[in-house]
Write a protein that holds these residues in place. Structure first.
Motif, PDB file in Angstrom:
ATOM      1  N   VAL A 161       0.889   4.140  -2.855  1.00 48.59           N
ATOM      2  CA  VAL A 161       0.662   5.534  -2.817  1.00 48.59           C
ATOM      3  C   VAL A 161       1.731   6.519  -3.077  1.00 48.59           C
ATOM      4  O   VAL A 161       1.771   7.518  -3.946  1.00 48.59           O
ATOM      5  N   ALA A 177      -0.594  10.844   0.423  1.00 45.68           N
ATOM      6  CA  ALA A 177      -1.899  11.055   0.122  1.00 45.68           C
ATOM      7  C   ALA A 177      -2.408  12.372   0.383  1.00 45.68           C
ATOM      8  O   ALA A 177      -2.084  12.959   1.347  1.00 45.68           O
ATOM      9  N   LEU A 230      -6.294   7.177  -0.381  1.00 48.71           N
ATOM     10  CA  LEU A 230      -6.038   5.927  -0.105  1.00 48.71           C
ATOM     11  C   LEU A 230      -7.108   5.443   0.748  1.00 48.71           C
ATOM     12  O   LEU A 230      -7.795   6.117   1.686  1.00 48.71           O
ATOM     13  N   LYS A 241       0.912  -0.982   0.019  1.00 51.02           N
ATOM     14  CA  LYS A 241       0.012  -0.045   0.015  1.00 51.02           C
ATOM     15  C   LYS A 241       0.889   1.341   0.101  1.00 51.02           C
ATOM     16  O   LYS A 241       0.633   2.308  -0.656  1.00 51.02           O
ATOM     17  N   ALA A 284      -0.668   7.085   5.377  1.00 49.28           N
ATOM     18  CA  ALA A 284      -1.057   7.632   4.310  1.00 49.28           C
ATOM     19  C   ALA A 284      -0.620   9.062   4.294  1.00 49.28           C
ATOM     20  O   ALA A 284      -0.181   9.479   3.224  1.00 49.28           O
TER      21      ALA A 284
END
Length: 298
Positions: free
Chosen positions: A61, A98, A76, A57, A93
């Motif tokens: 990102v 993000a 996200l 993840k 994040a």
């Protein structure tokens, strides 16, 4: 954060070794951007979030933020089982770059109204990122009711809802109750035009992964009040849009991406690629639609 426009819930691309295929992911990403999308959502249902590691993840990102280069916001999805894990992911994040979050209610536990509200509040208080609540009781068995949204008003960074209740009147109910306090994003492809006509601000889309320009044009035409033109494209699109509401939406939409030349049907187990009659039926549908693709207005 401007919660308006078309936000693709992009798929995660895998290579033959089951590793992230960043080259193919970037090919699709650039096609989305060239088609005029207004945001990118990572790690949603279509993104196979449940089988992605935390490291993957983070890599997605960071890669997307770099490639997008500020053109559109990168969002996200958070779909965690424990509140502490959701808080951790929200903080990461932010570090990864993000611009916002999409949040599901607690996964793997059917929380009641008090528990669901406290879950959202806890994450919202732990981050400065703007948040869109994903309200999908059909698939995830927890509805975020209007009374629950009334409790979430105090969280200024909870700004939008991905409206996936399948109830068209919920757009009007949200507007009547909260005005413009929460931006409303269509969350179900098969009723997206209807929701936009009823005043939704944008569209978190699925088939956009394979057909981004058609998706963006429908949105633009509806917002311009050119309903008849939008309807012609929407009617052509509907058999494809129905792939978004099937339990195998990931396999179906990835196959559509492959047919459109901007993706691969590869999925991560326990999902398996389509075989036999099912695959042939889908190929006939998708390729048949591509063969009569409508001419889009300028």
């Amino acid at each position: 954060m401007n919660w308006q426009g078309v936000f693709p819930a992009v798929t995660t691309k895998f290579g033959e070794d089951d590793q992230l295929d960043f080259e193919l992911f970037d090919k699709n990403l650039q096609f989305q951007l060239e088609s005029g999308v207004h945001g990118i959502i990572l790690g949603g249902t279509l993104g196979e979030a449940s089988v992605l590691s935390l490291e993957e993840k983070g890599a997605l990102v960071k890669f997307t933020v770099e490639k997008v280069a500020g053109k559109v916001p990168v969002i996200l999805n958070i779909a965690e089982g424990a509140t502490r894990d959701a808080i951790q992911l929200a903080k990461l994040a932010e570090e990864w770059g993000a611009a916002g979050l999409m949040m599901l209610p607690p996964m793997r536990y059917k929380s009641d109204e008090r528990e669901t509200v406290e879950y959202f509040k806890a994450v919202a208080k732990a981050t400065t990122l703007p948040i869109m609540i994903y309200n999908n009781p059909v698939d995830y068995k927890i509805e975020v009711t209007l009374d629950m949204f009334a409790e979430l008003v105090e969280c200024e960074n909870i700004q939008a809802v991905k409206e996936s209740t399948r109830d068209l009147t919920n757009v009007t109910r949200m507007r009547n109750r909260f005005g413009d306090r929460f931006k409303i994003m269509c969350g179900v492809d098969t009723i997206a035009m209807e929701q936009l006509v009823m005043g939704a601000d944008g569209w978190v889309a699925g088939l956009v992964c394979a057909f981004p320009r058609e998706t963006v044009v429908i949105y633009e035409l509806v917002k311009a009040g050119r309903y008849e033109e939008a309807l012609k494209i929407y009617r052509w699109f509907m058999p494809l849009l129905e792939l978004d509401i099937h339990p195998k939406l990931v396999q179906y939409i990835k196959l559509a991406e492959q047919c459109a030349g901007i993706g691969s049907e590869a999925v991560r187990p326990p999902r398996l690629t389509l075989v036999g009659e099912e695959r042939e039926r889908l190929l006939t549908l998708i390729n048949g639609a591509i063969a009569v693709r409508p001419t889009l207005p300028l």
